[in-house]
Design a protein around this motif. Structure first.
Motif, short mmCIF file in Angstrom:
data_model
loop_
_atom_site.label_atom_id
_atom_site.label_comp_id
_atom_site.label_asym_id
_atom_site.label_seq_id
_atom_site.Cartn_x
_atom_site.Cartn_y
_atom_site.Cartn_z
N TRP A 7 0.84 -0.94 -0.04
CA TRP A 7 -0.04 -0.18 -0.06
C TRP A 7 0.86 1.25 -0.04
N LEU A 8 0.29 2.22 -0.39
CA LEU A 8 0.98 3.58 -0.48
C LEU A 8 0.30 4.29 0.63
N LEU A 9 0.98 4.81 1.74
CA LEU A 9 0.69 5.47 3.06
C LEU A 9 1.32 6.68 3.07
N LEU A 10 0.34 7.76 3.04
CA LEU A 10 0.93 9.30 3.66
C LEU A 10 0.46 9.50 5.04
N THR A 11 1.31 10.02 5.92
CA THR A 11 1.19 10.25 7.09
C THR A 11 1.34 11.69 7.25
N PHE A 12 0.61 12.17 8.18
CA PHE A 12 0.24 13.54 8.60
C PHE A 12 0.69 13.99 9.80
N TYR A 13 0.81 15.36 10.12
CA TYR A 13 1.19 16.18 11.21
C TYR A 13 -0.10 16.46 12.17
N THR A 14 -1.40 16.61 11.27
CA THR A 14 -2.40 16.74 12.02
C THR A 14 -3.63 15.92 11.24
N THR A 15 -4.83 15.66 12.09
CA THR A 15 -5.83 14.95 11.58
C THR A 15 -6.61 16.02 10.40
N GLY A 70 5.26 12.13 6.00
CA GLY A 70 5.96 11.03 5.20
C GLY A 70 5.14 10.33 4.17
N ILE A 71 5.79 9.78 3.15
CA ILE A 71 5.43 8.75 2.31
C ILE A 71 5.84 7.56 2.16
N TYR A 72 5.09 6.55 2.27
CA TYR A 72 5.80 5.22 2.31
C TYR A 72 4.95 3.89 1.29
N GLU A 73 5.73 3.17 1.16
CA GLU A 73 4.96 1.87 0.53
C GLU A 73 5.31 0.85 1.39
#
Length: 76
Positions: A7-15, A70-73
């Motif tokens: 999966w491609l996951l994008l994580t964020f600082y805020t909701t 961050g951007i992860y696979e």
């Protein structure tokens, strides 16, 4: 037990950041969903946007670069 998928996951600082991307992707007709951040990575808000890796070129430009942590696979 479910088989792991990449999966491609994008994580964020805020909701607010992840919710803004959800709204933008929905309007653009791009599939994906908000999920808890896997234990193998961290994010300030604890939520991430998950979608197919093939959508990377379409989804990443829609995210606010000031909100993306961050951007992860990953296989999860």
């Amino acid at each position: 037990m479910l088989e792991k998928r990449k999966w491609l996951l994008l994580t964020f600082y805020t909701t607010a950041g992840v919710m803004a991307l959800e709204r933008t992707c929905t309007q653009a007709g791009l599939p994906g969903r908000i999920v808890p951040v896997p234990r193998s990575i961290t994010a300030d808000c604890g939520m991430a946007w998950r979608c197919e890796p093939s959508l990377r070129q379409q989804v990443v430009p829609l995210a606010d670069p000031n909100e993306v942590m961050g951007i992860y696979e990953l296989e999860i």
